[in-house]
Design an enzyme around this catalytic site. Structure first.
Site, mmCIF file in Angstrom:
data_model
loop_
_atom_site.group_PDB
_atom_site.id
_atom_site.type_symbol
_atom_site.label_atom_id
_atom_site.label_comp_id
_atom_site.label_asym_id
_atom_site.label_seq_id
_atom_site.Cartn_x
_atom_site.Cartn_y
_atom_site.Cartn_z
ATOM 1 N N LYS A 54 6.202 40.073 2.141
ATOM 2 C CA LYS A 54 6.329 39.367 3.427
ATOM 3 C C LYS A 54 4.953 39.218 4.073
ATOM 4 C CE LYS A 54 11.086 40.702 4.274
ATOM 5 N NZ LYS A 54 11.989 41.766 4.708
ATOM 6 N N GLN A 98 12.230 46.726 8.792
ATOM 7 C CA GLN A 98 12.774 46.665 7.431
ATOM 8 C C GLN A 98 13.947 47.638 7.272
ATOM 9 O OE1 GLN A 98 11.659 44.524 4.864
ATOM 10 N NE2 GLN A 98 13.479 45.282 3.823
ATOM 11 N N ASP A 121 14.782 38.084 12.483
ATOM 12 C CA ASP A 121 15.823 38.363 11.473
ATOM 13 C C ASP A 121 17.198 37.899 11.961
ATOM 14 O OD1 ASP A 121 15.201 39.386 9.011
ATOM 15 O OD2 ASP A 121 15.096 41.480 9.669
#
Ligand code: NAD
Length: 297
Positions: A54, A98, A121
């Site tokens: 990422k 994460q 997200d």
């Protein structure tokens, strides 16, 4: 006739390129680059790889990447303090924690602490609510990526029968909502669905997000169906090999005999997820800077 292979890798590469070009435009207008902060707690090897890729993708898309790697025994209070600091930092447009987090940390309360306007997200309940009532927010990256592949392939989805298999908060439910918003007729199937094969057989669009290797065979599919395979499953290694093969929830080769179009695993939905994360971060940057989000995004 063999199905068209939907090339998610190529689509994702072109999306990343568009996002990169638009991020450069943003920097000219705003006087700063968009920024994505990724927080990783612990040393889970798969998560380390995701966070690393990422970060690289973020830099390649003309954005700043901020990585916060915290030890496995980080307390909830310390993690929340990092999230608060990122919420307050004007250089940070998107925050991603994460998952999975180590067991002693409650994922829901950590996600709830992220500013909804930086929640790229799309996991915050405010963004789930915004999606459900049709307000602008952030949509989880994987289902939004699936939607991009579907509309690219099929155009208008009005009136099509769609079956989503799986009802998780990060894939199945938002996927179903996006399909309803696009005027498809949607069924959500799950582990308690009766006669799943018959339900799937009705579908013009099948989105499989289960996590069971090659569960869906050709007998389940309607002729010409468009099949989006979200599943990522590793088979046991063959003798002499270190790692097993990656497969989806759909038995690709046989399904391709019946389907009209199908995503492969790997190279289908997977690459879309990071590309959409970058897209969401850029959208966040435009909004946070009070600038109009370009329509092409
Ligand atoms: P999850 O475990 O949270 O949800 C799985 C869903 O499948 C559940 O809702 C359950 O009801 C349903 N299910 C389980 N067994 C079933 C059965 N026998 N028949 C019908 N439905 C059944 O998983 P998730 O997070 O939604 O992920 C699903 C899959 O997608 C996993 O393989 C995951 O690795 C993959 N995934 C891929 C990406 C990507 O970027 N490509 C992103 C997220 C998840």
């Amino acid at each position: 006739m063999a199905a068209t292979r939907i090339d998610g890798k190529a689509f994702a590469a072109s999306l990343r390129e568009r996002v990169g070009a638009s991020a450069a435009e943003f920097a000219k207008a705003a006087g700063r680059k968009p920024g994505l902060a990724v927080v990783l707690v612990g040393d889970d090897p798969a998560s380390q790889v995701y966070v690393g890729s990422k970060g690289k993708a973020t830099l390649a898309a003309n954005m700043n990447s901020y990585e916060h790697r915290l030890p496995d025994d980080t307390s909830a209070a310390d993690l929340l303090a990092v999230v608060e600091q990122l919420n307050a930092d004007d250089a940070v447009d998107g925050i991603l924690v994460q998952l999975p987090l180590p067991e002693h940390l409650d994922e829901q309360s950590i996600i709830a602490a992220i500013s909804p306007d930086k929640d790229v997200d799309g996991f915050h309940v405010i963004n789930a609510g915004r999606l459900s009532v049709g307000q602008a927010g952030f949509v989880p990256c994987t289902p939004l990526g699936c939607m991009m592949l579907l509309t690219d392939r099929l155009g208008d989805l009005s009136g099509l029968e769609a079956v989503v298999i799986g009802r998780s908060n990060i894939v199945g439910k938002p996927m179903a909502q996006l399909l309803v918003d696009a005027n498809a007729t949607v069924t959500i199937a799950h582990s308690r669905t009766r006669d799943l094969a018959a339900v799937v057989k009705r579908a013009d669009i099948v989105v499989a997000a289960v996590g069971r290797p090659e569960m869906i065979g050709k007998d389940w599919l309607k002729d010409g169906a468009t099949v989006i395979d979200v599943g990522i499953n590793r088979l046991p290694p063959e003798p002499g090999k270190e790692k097993g093969k990656l497969v989806g929830d759909v038995a690709y080769d046989e399904a391709a005999e019946v389907a009209g179009a199908i995503t492969p695993v790997p190279g289908g939905v997977g690459p879309m997820t990071i590309a959409v994360l970058l897209r969401n971060t850029l959208v966040a940057a435009y909004r946070n800077a009070g600038l109009t989000v370009p329509e092409a995004l």
